[in-house]
Scaffold this motif. Structure first.
Motif, PDB file in Angstrom:
ATOM      1  N   LEU A 188      67.254 -46.486  78.398  1.00 20.14           N
ATOM      2  CA  LEU A 188      66.989 -45.649  79.570  1.00 20.14           C
ATOM      3  C   LEU A 188      66.593 -44.239  79.144  1.00 20.14           C
ATOM      4  CD1 LEU A 188      66.936 -45.169  82.602  1.00 20.14           C
ATOM      5  CD2 LEU A 188      69.384 -44.709  82.504  1.00 20.14           C
ATOM      6  N   ALA A 189      67.285 -43.673  78.149  1.00 16.59           N
ATOM      7  CA  ALA A 189      66.957 -42.333  77.662  1.00 16.59           C
ATOM      8  C   ALA A 189      65.521 -42.310  77.127  1.00 16.59           C
ATOM      9  CB  ALA A 189      67.951 -41.913  76.579  1.00 16.59           C
ATOM     10  N   GLU A 190      65.128 -43.337  76.398  1.00 17.95           N
ATOM     11  CA  GLU A 190      63.766 -43.411  75.867  1.00 17.95           C
ATOM     12  C   GLU A 190      62.747 -43.507  77.003  1.00 17.95           C
ATOM     13  OE1 GLU A 190      60.466 -43.503  73.503  1.00 17.95           O
ATOM     14  OE2 GLU A 190      62.491 -42.840  73.020  1.00 17.95           O
ATOM     15  N   VAL A 191      63.035 -44.304  78.000  1.00 15.31           N
ATOM     16  CA  VAL A 191      62.134 -44.429  79.151  1.00 15.31           C
ATOM     17  C   VAL A 191      62.004 -43.078  79.857  1.00 15.31           C
ATOM     18  CG1 VAL A 191      61.916 -45.447  81.465  1.00 15.31           C
ATOM     19  CG2 VAL A 191      62.465 -46.899  79.512  1.00 15.31           C
ATOM     20  N   LEU A 192      63.107 -42.382  80.042  1.00 14.92           N
ATOM     21  CA  LEU A 192      63.068 -41.080  80.714  1.00 14.92           C
ATOM     22  C   LEU A 192      62.273 -40.060  79.888  1.00 14.92           C
ATOM     23  CD1 LEU A 192      66.694 -40.887  82.149  1.00 14.92           C
ATOM     24  CD2 LEU A 192      64.566 -41.321  83.391  1.00 14.92           C
ATOM     25  N   ARG A 193      62.440 -40.073  78.555  1.00 18.33           N
ATOM     26  CA  ARG A 193      61.664 -39.173  77.685  1.00 18.33           C
ATOM     27  C   ARG A 193      60.171 -39.467  77.821  1.00 18.33           C
ATOM     28  NH1 ARG A 193      66.062 -39.662  74.244  1.00 18.33           N
ATOM     29  NH2 ARG A 193      65.264 -41.474  73.158  1.00 18.33           N
ATOM     30  N   ARG A 194      59.820 -40.739  77.786  1.00 22.36           N
ATOM     31  CA  ARG A 194      58.413 -41.114  77.904  1.00 22.36           C
ATOM     32  C   ARG A 194      57.858 -40.765  79.280  1.00 22.36           C
ATOM     33  NH1 ARG A 194      58.241 -47.151  75.981  1.00 22.36           N
ATOM     34  NH2 ARG A 194      56.037 -46.913  76.460  1.00 22.36           N
ATOM     35  N   ARG A 195      58.676 -40.951  80.286  1.00 25.64           N
ATOM     36  CA  ARG A 195      58.257 -40.612  81.657  1.00 25.64           C
ATOM     37  C   ARG A 195      58.010 -39.113  81.788  1.00 25.64           C
ATOM     38  NH1 ARG A 195      57.130 -43.373  86.442  1.00 25.64           N
ATOM     39  NH2 ARG A 195      56.903 -41.759  87.994  1.00 25.64           N
ATOM     40  N   HIS A 196      58.904 -38.309  81.200  1.00 28.48           N
ATOM     41  CA  HIS A 196      58.761 -36.852  81.240  1.00 28.48           C
ATOM     42  C   HIS A 196      57.467 -36.425  80.534  1.00 28.48           C
ATOM     43  CE1 HIS A 196      59.901 -32.661  81.442  1.00 28.48           C
ATOM     44  NE2 HIS A 196      59.727 -32.546  80.129  1.00 28.48           N
ATOM     45  N   ALA A 197      57.199 -37.004  79.348  1.00 23.36           N
ATOM     46  CA  ALA A 197      55.974 -36.688  78.608  1.00 23.36           C
ATOM     47  C   ALA A 197      54.747 -37.087  79.414  1.00 23.36           C
ATOM     48  CB  ALA A 197      55.982 -37.392  77.257  1.00 23.36           C
ATOM     49  N   LEU A 198      54.802 -38.223  80.070  1.00 23.08           N
ATOM     50  CA  LEU A 198      53.700 -38.685  80.908  1.00 23.08           C
ATOM     51  C   LEU A 198      53.478 -37.732  82.074  1.00 23.08           C
ATOM     52  CD1 LEU A 198      51.655 -40.989  81.467  1.00 23.08           C
ATOM     53  CD2 LEU A 198      53.440 -42.087  82.820  1.00 23.08           C
ATOM     54  N   ASP A 199      54.570 -37.322  82.714  1.00 23.28           N
ATOM     55  CA  ASP A 199      54.457 -36.374  83.837  1.00 23.28           C
ATOM     56  C   ASP A 199      53.817 -35.067  83.381  1.00 23.28           C
ATOM     57  OD1 ASP A 199      55.545 -38.172  85.602  1.00 23.28           O
ATOM     58  OD2 ASP A 199      57.570 -37.293  85.589  1.00 23.28           O
ATOM     59  N   GLN A 200      54.220 -34.580  82.193  1.00 28.34           N
ATOM     60  CA  GLN A 200      53.635 -33.342  81.668  1.00 28.34           C
ATOM     61  C   GLN A 200      52.139 -33.508  81.411  1.00 28.34           C
ATOM     62  OE1 GLN A 200      56.162 -32.488  78.272  1.00 28.34           O
ATOM     63  NE2 GLN A 200      57.113 -30.781  79.387  1.00 28.34           N
ATOM     64  N   GLU A 201      51.782 -34.639  80.786  1.00 29.30           N
ATOM     65  CA  GLU A 201      50.372 -34.882  80.496  1.00 29.30           C
ATOM     66  C   GLU A 201      49.561 -34.989  81.778  1.00 29.30           C
ATOM     67  OE1 GLU A 201      47.559 -38.082  78.080  1.00 29.30           O
ATOM     68  OE2 GLU A 201      49.729 -38.175  77.850  1.00 29.30           O
ATOM     69  N   MET A 202      50.114 -35.681  82.769  1.00 28.63           N
ATOM     70  CA  MET A 202      49.411 -35.812  84.058  1.00 28.63           C
ATOM     71  C   MET A 202      49.263 -34.443  84.720  1.00 28.63           C
ATOM     72  SD  MET A 202      51.011 -39.418  85.485  1.00 28.63           S
ATOM     73  CE  MET A 202      50.504 -39.102  87.149  1.00 28.63           C
ATOM     74  N   GLY A 203      50.296 -33.601  84.597  1.00 27.79           N
ATOM     75  CA  GLY A 203      50.225 -32.249  85.168  1.00 27.79           C
ATOM     76  C   GLY A 203      49.116 -31.436  84.521  1.00 27.79           C
ATOM     77  N   GLU A 204      48.999 -31.520  83.194  1.00 20.06           N
ATOM     78  CA  GLU A 204      47.941 -30.808  82.478  1.00 20.06           C
ATOM     79  C   GLU A 204      46.571 -31.305  82.908  1.00 20.06           C
ATOM     80  OE1 GLU A 204      48.092 -28.201  80.336  1.00 20.06           O
ATOM     81  OE2 GLU A 204      50.221 -28.137  80.874  1.00 20.06           O
ATOM     82  N   ILE A 205      46.413 -32.602  82.991  1.00 23.30           N
ATOM     83  CA  ILE A 205      45.133 -33.185  83.406  1.00 23.30           C
ATOM     84  C   ILE A 205      44.804 -32.740  84.822  1.00 23.30           C
ATOM     85  CG2 ILE A 205      43.955 -35.352  83.973  1.00 23.30           C
ATOM     86  CD1 ILE A 205      45.425 -36.603  81.566  1.00 23.30           C
ATOM     87  N   ARG A 206      45.809 -32.769  85.714  1.00 19.74           N
ATOM     88  CA  ARG A 206      45.609 -32.350  87.100  1.00 19.74           C
ATOM     89  C   ARG A 206      45.147 -30.885  87.146  1.00 19.74           C
ATOM     90  NH1 ARG A 206      50.266 -33.932  89.141  1.00 19.74           N
ATOM     91  NH2 ARG A 206      49.477 -35.982  89.645  1.00 19.74           N
ATOM     92  N   LYS A 207      45.794 -29.998  86.353  1.00 18.86           N
ATOM     93  CA  LYS A 207      45.410 -28.575  86.321  1.00 18.86           C
ATOM     94  C   LYS A 207      43.973 -28.423  85.842  1.00 18.86           C
ATOM     95  CE  LYS A 207      49.962 -26.637  85.357  1.00 18.86           C
ATOM     96  NZ  LYS A 207      50.791 -25.999  84.327  1.00 18.86           N
ATOM     97  N   ASN A 208      43.626 -29.140  84.771  1.00 17.45           N
ATOM     98  CA  ASN A 208      42.263 -29.063  84.244  1.00 17.45           C
ATOM     99  C   ASN A 208      41.245 -29.554  85.262  1.00 17.45           C
ATOM    100  OD1 ASN A 208      43.146 -27.989  81.827  1.00 17.45           O
ATOM    101  ND2 ASN A 208      43.235 -29.984  80.788  1.00 17.45           N
ATOM    102  N   LEU A 209      41.583 -30.650  85.961  1.00 23.23           N
ATOM    103  CA  LEU A 209      40.668 -31.164  86.982  1.00 23.23           C
ATOM    104  C   LEU A 209      40.506 -30.168  88.133  1.00 23.23           C
ATOM    105  CD1 LEU A 209      41.644 -34.957  87.160  1.00 23.23           C
ATOM    106  CD2 LEU A 209      39.499 -33.991  86.322  1.00 23.23           C
ATOM    107  N   GLU A 210      41.614 -29.537  88.518  1.00 18.70           N
ATOM    108  CA  GLU A 210      41.541 -28.544  89.596  1.00 18.70           C
ATOM    109  C   GLU A 210      40.685 -27.360  89.180  1.00 18.70           C
ATOM    110  OE1 GLU A 210      45.666 -27.772  90.470  1.00 18.70           O
ATOM    111  OE2 GLU A 210      45.864 -29.630  91.631  1.00 18.70           O
ATOM    112  N   LYS A 211      40.842 -26.901  87.924  1.00 17.54           N
ATOM    113  CA  LYS A 211      40.016 -25.795  87.418  1.00 17.54           C
ATOM    114  C   LYS A 211      38.550 -26.188  87.421  1.00 17.54           C
ATOM    115  CE  LYS A 211      43.362 -23.615  84.333  1.00 17.54           C
ATOM    116  NZ  LYS A 211      43.716 -23.376  82.920  1.00 17.54           N
ATOM    117  N   GLU A 212      38.272 -27.407  86.935  1.00 16.60           N
ATOM    118  CA  GLU A 212      36.901 -27.884  86.878  1.00 16.60           C
ATOM    119  C   GLU A 212      36.313 -27.991  88.272  1.00 16.60           C
ATOM    120  OE1 GLU A 212      34.751 -31.698  84.916  1.00 16.60           O
ATOM    121  OE2 GLU A 212      36.473 -30.911  83.807  1.00 16.60           O
ATOM    122  N   LEU A 213      37.111 -28.496  89.211  1.00 18.59           N
ATOM    123  CA  LEU A 213      36.659 -28.617  90.599  1.00 18.59           C
ATOM    124  C   LEU A 213      36.379 -27.243  91.186  1.00 18.59           C
ATOM    125  CD1 LEU A 213      36.098 -30.456  93.011  1.00 18.59           C
ATOM    126  CD2 LEU A 213      38.511 -30.316  93.604  1.00 18.59           C
ATOM    127  N   ALA A 214      37.248 -26.275  90.912  1.00 16.69           N
ATOM    128  CA  ALA A 214      37.044 -24.906  91.414  1.00 16.69           C
ATOM    129  C   ALA A 214      35.771 -24.318  90.837  1.00 16.69           C
ATOM    130  CB  ALA A 214      38.247 -24.041  91.063  1.00 16.69           C
TER     131      ALA A 214
END
Length: 158
Positions: A121-147
């Motif tokens: 479970l700890a490993e899944v949560l770590r991977r989930r957190h890393a995924l959320d961070q990566e998705m957040g970065e991608i989302r920010k970059n997409l928003e900047k590009e869209l702007a």
């Protein structure tokens, strides 16, 4: 319908008086026919079918003496099992101690399983957190590009 006879053990041909149908054996043993069928299907030591008669009803026959020997052996096994159980009477304290030991063993197994699952479970949560961070970065970059694209579209319009 004409009755057909199939011999599985031809050495008993002409010795039909030594044979009994499964329903006759059930009466002989004081049980239902379904019980005899169950014995036949479950026990490799049940006597071999000697003859099958097919007509309106299918009837299977075995050697009566072989069935009697099978029953004698089965009754002896059951008697020994009953005797052994009665010889091994356990006190309430012994039963409680055995139960406690079994529960301790089960507790130990569950604790080990809990430890393994917690690590997974700890490993899944770590991977989930890393995924959320990566998705957040991608989302920010997409928003900047869209702007940037929207700004470019505004400046190009007459």
């Amino acid at each position: 319908m004409e009755e057909q006879v199939e011999w599985h053990r031809p050495e008993f041909r002409g010795r039909e008086s030594e044979l009994s149908s499964l329903s006759e054996l059930a009466k002989r043993a004081g049980v239902r026919v379904q019980t005899v069928n169950s014995w036949k299907n479950r026990h490799a030591s049940f006597p071999e079918i000697v003859m099958t008669k097919r007509g309106d009803v299918t009837t299977k026959y075995v050697v009566t003496a072989e069935f009697d020997e099978y029953r004698r052996i089965q009754e002896e096994v059951a008697r020994r099992a009953r005797t052994k159980k009665s010889d091994e009477t356990r006190t309430a304290a012994t039963i409680a101690r055995e139960r406690l030991e079994a529960l301790k063993a089960q507790d130990s197994r569950l604790a080990e399983e809990e430890k393994e699952l917690s690590a997974k479970l700890a490993e899944v949560l770590r991977r989930r957190h890393a995924l959320d961070q990566e998705m957040g970065e991608i989302r920010k970059n997409l928003e900047k590009e869209l702007a940037t694209i929207q700004d470019a579209l505004k400046t190009e319009q007459p």
